[in-house]
Motif scaffolding. Structure first.
Motif, short mmCIF file in Angstrom:
data_model
loop_
_atom_site.label_atom_id
_atom_site.label_comp_id
_atom_site.label_asym_id
_atom_site.label_seq_id
_atom_site.Cartn_x
_atom_site.Cartn_y
_atom_site.Cartn_z
N PHE A 307 -34.15 5.54 -1.60
CA PHE A 307 -33.91 5.92 -0.21
C PHE A 307 -32.49 5.73 0.19
N VAL A 308 -31.98 4.54 -0.18
CA VAL A 308 -30.66 4.22 0.34
C VAL A 308 -29.62 5.16 -0.24
N SER A 386 -29.94 0.89 5.05
CA SER A 386 -30.39 2.20 5.48
C SER A 386 -30.17 2.36 6.97
N GLN A 387 -30.17 3.63 7.39
CA GLN A 387 -29.84 3.90 8.78
C GLN A 387 -30.91 3.42 9.72
N TRP A 389 -34.38 1.47 9.36
CA TRP A 389 -35.35 0.86 8.45
C TRP A 389 -36.77 0.92 8.97
N LEU A 392 -38.35 4.00 7.81
CA LEU A 392 -38.69 3.90 6.39
C LEU A 392 -40.00 3.17 6.20
#
Lengths: 606, 180
Positions: A307-308, A386-387, A389, A392
């Motif tokens: 993801f990151v 991450s932008q 979370w 996510l």
């Protein structure tokens, strides 16, 4: 004769002095024939009209009007309740299932229906209080929609109301100088009040069920109740009735032979061998659970790296996102079979013992998988770069819920359909499969736990779970009717239902509360998305609101309640002491009553 | 639904509603079930309270009772003169007690009467033996049946008179959560 007449006069008199609804209930409960009840009812009505005629000179016409309106209200209420009967979901289906398979299998479906109402309630309040205002202040969605999003929850869905990240942190004001709607407070209060209501409902249902089903089961769990109380009058299918009769006779025979075998003593070596076998299987099962958790943990860490790195909306990375949920569901599906096999290897003293040990191991497995996932979400994803979370985490839970649903359907197909085909054609000694109540209920509790955790990160998740539970109901019902036979063992249904509710409350709901608690109080929300962006914790929204309220004199009482009751430790300390004192007093009262019952018992015998 | 039905007078329907656990719609539906058993015997107009009794064979053939091993006893307990032939009143009474809305102690009272085969207000050993045979389809030997009955009486008999009275039975039912 005269004695009976006098008793009847007393009965009529006491009934005439009750209120209308009490009187109707009392007449309904009388163990008399319909003719007798009608006579008594007519006598009571005559008595009442006599009394009211006696008093009619004193009654003004106002009171008479009031009585007339009360009567018409009652008739209206009756017809309204008749209409509401239609809202009883699946009433007829449940009756058919109970008739063919008995109340033990029926308890699974009733539990499923009960969980469904929790989800419907949550979806309704989340949709009305959080999503609809968000539609008013929505930002446009620039992403494209490919069909794969339904499965992965990512892509187009990332910028929709499905996830936490989309919600605004502003105070929504559509009309100039009109009403404003504070999204932050709405979000936290809606989720909070939903959980408080769930807590109360679970607590009261559990207490009621526990009270009814566990008071003194030990004294009468023997033969008397088995004989006279376990005949399931709901069953009206000929095959099922024959089967039940056969089961009852087999059980009685077993009980009678067990009586003769009670005296058997195991020698010392045999006992040691059995203890060693038990220890080894417990170590094996706990070891499997730990290995499963470790596997899930390392898989999720790898997932996060995907993801990151950024969005690559090609097929490969989308498919890679599904690996974690599929592996988790596979572990949940196959390790229980390993546990049942272990249970068969060990020789337990009673079959009931075996069922309880297997269910306990399954619970430990599921709790550890959910626990390790929560640890991963709250400690690793929340601290990652991450932008957004929370979105996510929401996507992860969406995928887990969806894959779990698909595996449930597949499990029904493979578990029951194929087993029936094999049992009737290839290997006739196996016979038709039985509906495995314990495993299915644990699956339901697992799915509901995931949904409850997901409510904070994806407010519309209960809606998805609602649809999935409805489909599961129909699939399980069809599979049950087509493939299964009624259960062979006598399940103590009432006690099992209480245990299901207890399992739902204690590890599942309280675990969810602690996860949400940690999220709200400790974790820092992401900077760039969601209703709580920029705050130091989600709870800071409430404390800031209280600070604003302090400036208005009209709402000083709210501030006072907040400072002295909700955030003050002294208040909770005093509350806990009071609760402990009351519990101790009730315990002593119960002990006293038990001694009283024993004394009275002795007196009756002598 | 409204007041369009002509089978009962409104007072009769009110009386039925007060004396059973059913709503108007359910009472009418049960009437139609009763009538379907013997359309030529049951009139469509009950306002003049006709005296119609359906024989036990028709009642016992209903799908709800057909496979119940105690159907004969149930019909006998609820019928007026104990022979199993039921009027509409007895029919409604029976279904009211057997429905899920009836409280447990009412069901326990009638269950006691059903298990009391010789109608002497006590469940004695012979009553229990007949019960066991009906519940297990005569699969147990007479010695096993006798042993089971002795154990049951030993466990449930509170006043120690060798048979179960209504109070003993109700005392046991309250403690058994699985009773339906």
């Amino acid at each position: 004769f005269f004695h009976g007449f006098y008793a009847e006069e007393k009965l009529v008199g006491s009934l005439a002095s009750m209120s209308t609804s009490e009187r109707i209930k009392a007449i309904q409960k009388m163990p008399e024939t319909m003719k007798k009840k009608r006579e008594i009812r007519n006598k009571v009505l005559k008595e009442i009209t006599k009394k009211s005629r006696h008093r009619s000179t004193q009654l003004s016409c106002c009171t008479q009007c009031l009585q007339g309106t009360v009567v018409s209200f009652r008739r209206f209420g009756n017809s309204l309740s008749e209409r509401f009967h239609l809202l009883h979901l699946w009433h007829k289906t449940l009756k058919i299932i109970g008739a063919e398979f008995g109340t033990s299998v029926l308890s699974y479906f009733i539990f499923l229906k009960w969980l469904l109402t929790f989800n419907i309630f949550s979806f309704l309040i989340n949709f009305s209080f959080i999503t609809i205002p968000q539609f008013v202040a929505a930002e446009p969605n620039n992403l494209s929609f490919t069909g794969l999003e339904l499965l992965t929850g990512a892509g187009y869905f990332q910028q929709t109301v499905l996830y936490y990240g989309f919600y605004t942190n502003a105070t929504i004001c559509k009309i100039e100088n009109g009403l404003s709607y504070n999204m932050q407070l709405a979000y936290i209060f809606t989720v909070g009040i939903y959980f408080v209501i769930c807590f109360l409902i679970l607590l009261f249902s559990m207490a009621k069920s526990f009270c009814r089903n566990f008071i003194t089961p030990q004294t009468y769990s023997g033969n008397a109740s088995k004989l006279l109380c376990t005949w399931d009058f709901n069953i009206n299918n000929e095959k099922a009735v024959k089967l039940k009769q056969k089961n009852l006779s087999t059980q009685i025979k077993e009980d009678l032979t067990e009586v003769n075998r009670e005296v058997l003593n195991f020698s010392v070596t045999e006992r040691v061998v059995r203890i060693v076998i038990h220890l080894v299987s417990w170590v094996a099962s706990l070891g499997t659970a730990v290995a499963a958790c470790a596997g899930v943990y390392f898989l999720s860490i790898n997932n996060l790296k995907l993801f990151v790195k950024g969005h690559k909306n090609d097929l490969e990375s989308q498919a890679a996102m599904l690996v974690l949920p599929i592996v988790a569901s596979l572990l949940n599906a196959f390790i229980p079979f390993f546990y049942s096999w272990l249970g068969h290897l060990e020789r337990f003293q009673t079959p009931g013992h075996q069922i309880y040990v297997t269910i306990t191991r399954n619970i430990i497995l599921k709790i550890s998988i959910v626990g390790i996932l929560c640890y991963y979400w709250l400690n690793i994803v929340a601290a990652s770069e991450s932008q957004c979370w929370e979105t996510l985490v929401g996507q992860d839970i969406y995928r887990l819920v969806l894959v779990d649903f698909i595996f449930c359907l597949l499990g029904s197909f493979f578990g029951e359909f194929l087993q029936r085909i094999i049992g009737t054609t290839v290997c006739v000694s196996l016979g038709l499969p039985e509906f495995d109540i314990g495993r299915n209920v644990l699956d339901l509790i697992y799915a509901q736990t995931l949904t409850w955790i997901g409510i904070f990160f994806s407010p519309l998740l209960p809606g998805i779970q609602m649809i999935s539970f409805s489909i599961v109901f129909y699939v399980k019902k069809v599979s049950l009717m087509m493939n299964c036979q009624p259960p062979r063992k006598v399940w103590r249904t009432a006690q099992m239902t209480t245990s299901f509710m207890f399992l739902l409350f204690f590890p599942s709901f309280l675990g969810v509360l602690s996860v949400i608690g940690v999220t709200v109080w400790r974790i820092k929300p992401s900077e760039e998305c969601g209703p709580f962006r920029g705050l130091s914790s989600v709870y800071a929204a409430v404390s800031e609101w209280i600070k604003i309220l302090e400036n208005y004199t009209a709402s000083k009482w709210v501030v006072w309640i907040y400072h002295n009751l909700i955030t003050s430790e002294l208040f909770f300390f005093i509350l806990s002491i009071l609760v402990l004192i009351f519990t101790y007093l009730y315990w002593q009262i119960i002990e006293g009553r038990k001694t009283m019952t024993k004394l009275l018992h002795k007196q009756i015998i002598n | 639904m409204g007041n369009k039905q002509t089978i009962f007078t409104p007072e009769q329907l009110d009386a039925y509603q007060d004396c059973t656990f059913f709503t108007r719609k359910e009472i009418l539906r049960l009437f139609y079930r009763y009538r379907d058993l013997a359309p030529q015997l049951v009139p469509l107009d009950y306002t003049d309270k006709p005296d119609v009794t359906l024989p036990y064979e028709l009642i016992g053939s209903m799908p709800e009772l057909k496979d119940n091993p105690f159907r004969q006893r149930i019909a006998e307990v609820f019928s007026e003169n104990g022979d199993g032939n039921m009027t509409l009143d007895d029919f409604l009474d029976m279904f009211s007690v057997l429905s899920e809305m009836a409280p447990r102690d009412l069901k326990a009272y009638y269950a006691f009467k059903i298990y009391d085969f010789n109608n002497d207000d006590y469940i004695c050993k012979s009553d229990l033996e007949k019960t066991v045979n009906k519940l297990t389809r005569n699969e147990l030997t007479p010695e096993e049946v006798s042993l089971v009955c002795e154990k049951v009486i030993y466990e449930a008999d509170v006043d120690n008179d060798g048979k179960l009275s209504l109070e003993d039975f109700q005392h046991m039912i309250i403690r058994a959560p699985d009773f339906l």
